[in-house]
Design a protein around this motif. Sequence first.
Motif, PDB file in Angstrom:
ATOM      1  N   ALA A  62       0.692  -1.227  -0.036  1.00 19.59           N
ATOM      2  CA  ALA A  62      -0.008  -0.047   0.071  1.00 19.59           C
ATOM      3  C   ALA A  62       0.945   1.149  -0.030  1.00 19.59           C
ATOM      4  O   ALA A  62       2.084   1.167   0.207  1.00 19.59           O
ATOM      5  CB  ALA A  62      -1.031  -0.135   1.199  1.00 19.59           C
ATOM      6  N   GLY A  63       0.519   2.447  -0.563  1.00 22.37           N
ATOM      7  CA  GLY A  63       1.179   3.630  -0.618  1.00 22.37           C
ATOM      8  C   GLY A  63       0.548   4.872  -0.836  1.00 22.37           C
ATOM      9  O   GLY A  63      -0.646   4.673  -1.444  1.00 22.37           O
ATOM     10  N   LEU A  64       1.239   5.816  -0.703  1.00 22.74           N
ATOM     11  CA  LEU A  64       0.826   7.094  -1.200  1.00 22.74           C
ATOM     12  C   LEU A  64       1.866   7.880  -1.915  1.00 22.74           C
ATOM     13  O   LEU A  64       2.942   7.701  -1.707  1.00 22.74           O
ATOM     14  CB  LEU A  64       0.133   8.038  -0.026  1.00 22.74           C
ATOM     15  CG  LEU A  64       1.001   8.119   1.255  1.00 22.74           C
ATOM     16  CD1 LEU A  64       0.263   9.288   2.090  1.00 22.74           C
ATOM     17  CD2 LEU A  64       1.378   6.942   1.974  1.00 22.74           C
ATOM     18  N   GLY A  65       1.467   8.863  -2.666  1.00 22.61           N
ATOM     19  CA  GLY A  65       2.427   9.689  -3.390  1.00 22.61           C
ATOM     20  C   GLY A  65       2.250   9.431  -4.906  1.00 22.61           C
ATOM     21  O   GLY A  65       1.257   9.096  -5.245  1.00 22.61           O
ATOM     22  N   PHE A  66       3.416   9.335  -5.427  1.00 23.81           N
ATOM     23  CA  PHE A  66       3.851   9.083  -6.941  1.00 23.81           C
ATOM     24  C   PHE A  66       3.035   7.848  -7.242  1.00 23.81           C
ATOM     25  O   PHE A  66       2.145   7.783  -8.347  1.00 23.81           O
ATOM     26  CB  PHE A  66       5.076   9.286  -7.378  1.00 23.81           C
ATOM     27  CG  PHE A  66       5.406   8.850  -8.666  1.00 23.81           C
ATOM     28  CD1 PHE A  66       4.926   9.749  -9.631  1.00 23.81           C
ATOM     29  CD2 PHE A  66       5.561   7.490  -9.106  1.00 23.81           C
ATOM     30  CE1 PHE A  66       5.069   9.742 -11.149  1.00 23.81           C
ATOM     31  CE2 PHE A  66       5.787   7.627 -10.504  1.00 23.81           C
ATOM     32  CZ  PHE A  66       5.640   8.435 -11.477  1.00 23.81           C
ATOM     33  N   MET A 116       7.484   9.455  -2.604  1.00 20.09           N
ATOM     34  CA  MET A 116       6.427   8.588  -2.552  1.00 20.09           C
ATOM     35  C   MET A 116       6.657   7.892  -1.220  1.00 20.09           C
ATOM     36  O   MET A 116       7.777   7.797  -0.851  1.00 20.09           O
ATOM     37  CB  MET A 116       5.896   7.686  -3.702  1.00 20.09           C
ATOM     38  CG  MET A 116       7.020   6.792  -3.902  1.00 20.09           C
ATOM     39  SD  MET A 116       6.868   5.824  -5.371  1.00 20.09           S
ATOM     40  CE  MET A 116       8.112   4.417  -5.327  1.00 20.09           C
ATOM     41  N   ILE A 117       5.891   7.205  -0.512  1.00 26.25           N
ATOM     42  CA  ILE A 117       5.882   6.367   0.535  1.00 26.25           C
ATOM     43  C   ILE A 117       5.179   4.966   0.320  1.00 26.25           C
ATOM     44  O   ILE A 117       3.820   5.018   0.073  1.00 26.25           O
ATOM     45  CB  ILE A 117       5.336   7.170   1.898  1.00 26.25           C
ATOM     46  CG1 ILE A 117       6.208   8.218   2.073  1.00 26.25           C
ATOM     47  CG2 ILE A 117       5.568   6.057   3.292  1.00 26.25           C
ATOM     48  CD1 ILE A 117       5.706   8.907   3.055  1.00 26.25           C
ATOM     49  N   SER A 118       5.930   3.972   0.294  1.00 26.07           N
ATOM     50  CA  SER A 118       5.205   2.522  -0.033  1.00 26.07           C
ATOM     51  C   SER A 118       5.466   1.841   1.405  1.00 26.07           C
ATOM     52  O   SER A 118       6.504   1.742   2.081  1.00 26.07           O
ATOM     53  CB  SER A 118       6.025   2.012  -1.073  1.00 26.07           C
ATOM     54  OG  SER A 118       5.596   2.577  -2.404  1.00 26.07           O
ATOM     55  N   VAL A 119       4.190   1.171   2.008  1.00 27.39           N
ATOM     56  CA  VAL A 119       4.349   0.048   2.971  1.00 27.39           C
ATOM     57  C   VAL A 119       4.177  -1.067   2.366  1.00 27.39           C
ATOM     58  O   VAL A 119       3.161  -1.611   1.842  1.00 27.39           O
ATOM     59  CB  VAL A 119       3.095   0.590   3.898  1.00 27.39           C
ATOM     60  CG1 VAL A 119       3.319  -0.281   5.086  1.00 27.39           C
ATOM     61  CG2 VAL A 119       3.265   2.105   4.330  1.00 27.39           C
ATOM     62  N   ALA A 120       5.307  -1.747   2.695  1.00 23.60           N
ATOM     63  CA  ALA A 120       5.475  -3.193   1.964  1.00 23.60           C
ATOM     64  C   ALA A 120       5.540  -4.414   2.764  1.00 23.60           C
ATOM     65  O   ALA A 120       6.167  -4.186   3.671  1.00 23.60           O
ATOM     66  CB  ALA A 120       6.876  -3.167   1.036  1.00 23.60           C
ATOM     67  N   ILE A 146      10.493   5.041   2.142  1.00 21.62           N
ATOM     68  CA  ILE A 146      10.242   6.608   1.527  1.00 21.62           C
ATOM     69  C   ILE A 146      11.247   6.796   0.615  1.00 21.62           C
ATOM     70  O   ILE A 146      12.277   6.624   0.753  1.00 21.62           O
ATOM     71  CB  ILE A 146      10.609   7.452   3.020  1.00 21.62           C
ATOM     72  CG1 ILE A 146       9.915   6.691   4.086  1.00 21.62           C
ATOM     73  CG2 ILE A 146      10.487   8.740   2.713  1.00 21.62           C
ATOM     74  CD1 ILE A 146      10.294   7.323   5.573  1.00 21.62           C
ATOM     75  N   VAL A 147      10.855   7.402  -0.530  1.00 25.51           N
ATOM     76  CA  VAL A 147      11.432   7.624  -1.863  1.00 25.51           C
ATOM     77  C   VAL A 147      11.531   9.163  -1.486  1.00 25.51           C
ATOM     78  O   VAL A 147      10.494  10.102  -1.643  1.00 25.51           O
ATOM     79  CB  VAL A 147      10.932   7.185  -3.005  1.00 25.51           C
ATOM     80  CG1 VAL A 147      11.584   7.673  -4.101  1.00 25.51           C
ATOM     81  CG2 VAL A 147      10.875   5.620  -3.210  1.00 25.51           C
ATOM     82  N   HIS A 148      12.755   9.664  -1.238  1.00 24.31           N
ATOM     83  CA  HIS A 148      12.992  11.103  -1.074  1.00 24.31           C
ATOM     84  C   HIS A 148      13.081  11.881  -2.567  1.00 24.31           C
ATOM     85  O   HIS A 148      13.114  11.257  -3.593  1.00 24.31           O
ATOM     86  CB  HIS A 148      14.257  11.412  -0.535  1.00 24.31           C
ATOM     87  CG  HIS A 148      14.513  10.858   0.710  1.00 24.31           C
ATOM     88  ND1 HIS A 148      13.888  11.486   2.028  1.00 24.31           N
ATOM     89  CD2 HIS A 148      15.057   9.776   1.206  1.00 24.31           C
ATOM     90  CE1 HIS A 148      13.921  10.728   3.071  1.00 24.31           C
ATOM     91  NE2 HIS A 148      14.773   9.659   2.606  1.00 24.31           N
ATOM     92  N   GLN A 149      12.595  13.119  -2.538  1.00 23.88           N
ATOM     93  CA  GLN A 149      12.701  13.827  -3.782  1.00 23.88           C
ATOM     94  C   GLN A 149      14.090  13.672  -4.483  1.00 23.88           C
ATOM     95  O   GLN A 149      15.102  13.856  -3.986  1.00 23.88           O
ATOM     96  CB  GLN A 149      12.534  15.273  -3.410  1.00 23.88           C
ATOM     97  CG  GLN A 149      12.388  16.173  -4.594  1.00 23.88           C
ATOM     98  CD  GLN A 149      12.098  17.651  -4.345  1.00 23.88           C
ATOM     99  OE1 GLN A 149      12.132  18.170  -2.816  1.00 23.88           O
ATOM    100  NE2 GLN A 149      11.799  18.624  -5.089  1.00 23.88           N
TER     101      GLN A 149
END
Length: 217
Positions: A62-66, A116-120, A146-149
């Motif tokens: 699950a995740g949010l962002g891009f 983006m942030i993905s919870v894997a 956490i994928v940083h800019q």
Amino acid sequence: MVSALAESGIPLGIVPEGSGNGLALYLGIPLNETAAIRRINRFEFVEVDCGTINDRKFFNIAGLGFDASVSENFANENIRGPLGYLKSAINVLSKYKPSDYKLWIDGKEYERKAFMISVANSPQYGNNAYIAPQASVNDGILDVCIVHQFPLYILPKMLFHLFNKSADQSDYVEIIPGKNIRIEAVENSIVHIDGEPVDLGDCLDIGIIPKALKVIC
């Protein structure tokens, strides 16, 4: 729905028909329909953890962002599979901006501006794109990725890491394991649950139920 089988003791058999098939690929389930059915007939299974996000369940990522924005775009595309994801990613990337988030992971607070942030729960989205190479579906832990800019010229290298199972080696990726997670977004954003876009508001409470689902593999 798969969620209905969680904690029921009833095994799930998978015949992969999705666009990514991330959980099936991780569990070694054949993508060929006939081979997948033969596998089901063996009736050998593994116990898989179940992630929870507000009142919803997930089993892969699950995740949010891009990636959630890409999932939302992809849901409206008529092209499926990797090409559809690529088209959606390009469409979203042209206008996407990172967002600010607050996270609490097992009691420790973090503030991040993230792409983006993905919870894997498992290592990959699907199509062999690995966001959390060390994740396991039955370790009782979720990997918060956490994928940083990052500058756009780094994108080819980011994609290399993603498909080379080395995302955890990127300077722009931070992975924090945890069981009790809260994520607050400064702006309300779409979330994806196992690739399906949903609107859950700006505050996400995430947990894990160990070995909640039996999957025939």
